[in-house]
Design a protein around this motif. Structure first.
Motif, mmCIF file in Angstrom:
data_model
loop_
_atom_site.group_PDB
_atom_site.id
_atom_site.type_symbol
_atom_site.label_atom_id
_atom_site.label_comp_id
_atom_site.label_asym_id
_atom_site.label_seq_id
_atom_site.Cartn_x
_atom_site.Cartn_y
_atom_site.Cartn_z
ATOM 1 N N ILE A 39 12.143 139.153 74.860
ATOM 2 C CA ILE A 39 12.065 137.760 75.173
ATOM 3 C C ILE A 39 10.171 138.143 75.403
ATOM 4 O O ILE A 39 9.831 137.796 76.073
ATOM 5 C CB ILE A 39 12.333 138.420 76.531
ATOM 6 N N TRP B 249 12.100 131.352 75.611
ATOM 7 C CA TRP B 249 12.030 131.752 75.984
ATOM 8 C C TRP B 249 12.760 132.590 77.386
ATOM 9 O O TRP B 249 13.194 133.519 77.931
ATOM 10 C CB TRP B 249 10.562 132.109 76.654
ATOM 11 N N ARG C 79 16.819 132.920 76.894
ATOM 12 C CA ARG C 79 17.170 134.528 76.166
ATOM 13 C C ARG C 79 16.747 135.031 77.664
ATOM 14 O O ARG C 79 17.864 136.243 77.512
ATOM 15 C CB ARG C 79 15.986 134.687 74.989
ATOM 16 N N ILE C 80 16.061 134.593 78.247
ATOM 17 C CA ILE C 80 16.336 135.981 79.649
ATOM 18 C C ILE C 80 17.604 135.614 80.168
ATOM 19 O O ILE C 80 18.198 136.621 81.118
ATOM 20 C CB ILE C 80 15.237 135.844 80.753
#
Length: 438
Positions: free
Chosen positions: A70, A381, A384-385
């Motif tokens: 992240i 991104w 992935r969170i």
């Protein structure tokens, strides 16, 4: 002057050969991205015991990997624009292999956490760059390959995990195992890199390839990666041909939403399927892992088949069909809590959701109005969170209503994918309109 047919044929042969090499090269990068980390992940229980970690400490250390990924949100896009996607993927893969080879020598919890943090950081860079370059190779070949690239990642993950389990069973020290597998990964990365370099001889490479430092200006690179739309649309500020800069962002948010739905469903298959088969269907612990294997197998089969299907009916239709399969699977698992039903349910879930994340990446990469690599980097991104919070969300729901009825979350994700599928083609439709105007 009359053209030479023989020379034209030779040029076509060179272009076809180069694009085939490019596809093999990017497929190897995807394979390695799954392979490198899987060896350590398969032996994490051994690491926990060796370092004498409590459950809480182990959870915190493992969380360092997604935390590192992240934190890398800002880096991939400028690296891709400066050096090229293939170049970043190649160098990043080598660095990632070296990080995990070193992890076998970690003698203290803080050192292992640091290496996992660095590994997650570099994994995010490699993930974004290989997806950007994979989309470029798909453009170069003129037909869908994106799902099969993610299938190569699945094969790499299974291969790395199997080698890790085998090394553990043979009592091979973790440090030896990771050094050998890391060295193998570096050699394969070098081979993949050589294939990518050769692909630059293709006439179309500089139009849709990794866009190295000597390529077109940034605004033109973004439009080339999006399929040749008018150069003015992706100029500074990211405005489209009609002057509206909000619509590309709205489309990107919708595309990311589809990816998040896929991440939620995949997390169910990877982290909860075995628990569900054990707790709800009553299968013994030592055989409950069959649900995970079946879910992963369904995902792999679907990704191998999806490219040809995508070329025939388009990505939106493939995603809609996948969403329907997910809904059917989750309903089956909730209504019929029998082992055979649960196994079929997780196969349908893995098979149906297999194209969600690849389709989100592909749609983001084809979206006009963003600089080269930016949309895919943002998508990676946010996903992935989502992967970081999906398991706690399912766990919290299971604590409230029980694991069986917590599946309503993934059932809703399947329904959401059916409706979100329409956004996958929106960027392509806007691009075609701009091409006609130009």
């Amino acid at each position: 002057m009359a053209s030479d047919p023989a020379a034209g044929a030779r040029e076509d042969d060179r272009a076809r050969t180069s694009s085939s090499r490019a596809r093999l090269g990017i497929s190897l990068f995807f394979f390695l991205n799954g392979f490198i980390a899987a060896g350590l992940l398969a032996r994490l229980p051994e690491v926990k015991s060796h370092l004498e970690l409590t459950t809480v400490a182990f959870g915190l250390i493992v969380a360092a990997f997604p935390l590192g990924s992240i934190s890398a949100a800002w880096l991939p896009a400028p690296l891709i624009r400066r050096f090229g996607a293939a170049e970043v993927a190649g160098a990043g893969t080598v660095i990632l292999a070296l990080i995990f080879a070193t992890a076998g020598f970690a003698s203290a919890p803080w050192l292992l956490a640091l290496l996992l943090l660095l590994g997650g950081f570099m994994d995010a860079v490699v993930d974004a760059s290989q997806n950007v370059h994979g989309l470029a190779v798909e453009r170069l070949r003129g037909k869908s390959i994106f799902n099969s690239l993610h299938a190569a990642w699945s094969v790499g993950s299974v291969t790395g995990g199997a080698l890790g389990l085998g090394a553990g069973a043979l009592l091979i020290p973790l440090s030896t195992h990771l050094v050998v597998s890391g060295s193998l990964a570096v050699l394969i990365a070098g081979w993949a890199w050589s294939l990518t370099v050769l692909s630059k001889r293709a006439p179309a490479y500089n139009l849709v390839g990794s866009m190295g430092p000597g390529a077109a200006p940034a605004g033109e690179r973004a439009d080339a990666a999006a399929g040749g739309a008018a150069a003015g649309g992706a100029a500074a500020g990211g405005a489209t041909a009609d002057g509206n800069s909000a619509k590309p962002w709205a489309l990107l948010i919708a595309i990311i939403a589809l990816g998040l739905l896929g991440a939620l469903i995949e997390d169910l298959g990877m982290n909860w399927s075995s628990v569900y088969l054990n707790q709800v269907a009553g299968v013994p612990v030592h055989t409950a892992g069959a649900a995970y294997v079946v879910a992963l197998g369904g995902q792999l089969i679907a990704r191998l088949l999806a490219d040809a299907t995508t070329d025939r009916i388009g990505r939106p239709a493939v995603v809609r069909a996948g969403g329907v399969l997910v809904v059917c699977g989750m309903l089956l698992a909730m209504l019929v809590a029998e082992p055979w039903a649960v196994v079929i349910a997780f196969f349908l879930s893995g098979f149906g959701s297999a194209t969600f994340i690849p389709s989100a990446y592909a749609a983001a990469g084809a979206l006009p109005g963003f600089r080269h690599g930016t949309a895919i980097t943002l998508t990676s991104w946010v996903l992935r969170i989502g992967m970081l919070v999906s398991s706690p969300l399912l766990g919290y729901a299971a604590g409230l209503v029980g694991l069986r009825y917590a599946l309503v979350i993934t059932l809703a994700a399947g329904v959401g994918a059916v409706f979100a599928a329409g956004w996958i083609g929106a960027g392509r439709r806007r691009r075609r309109v701009r091409e006609r105007i130009a």
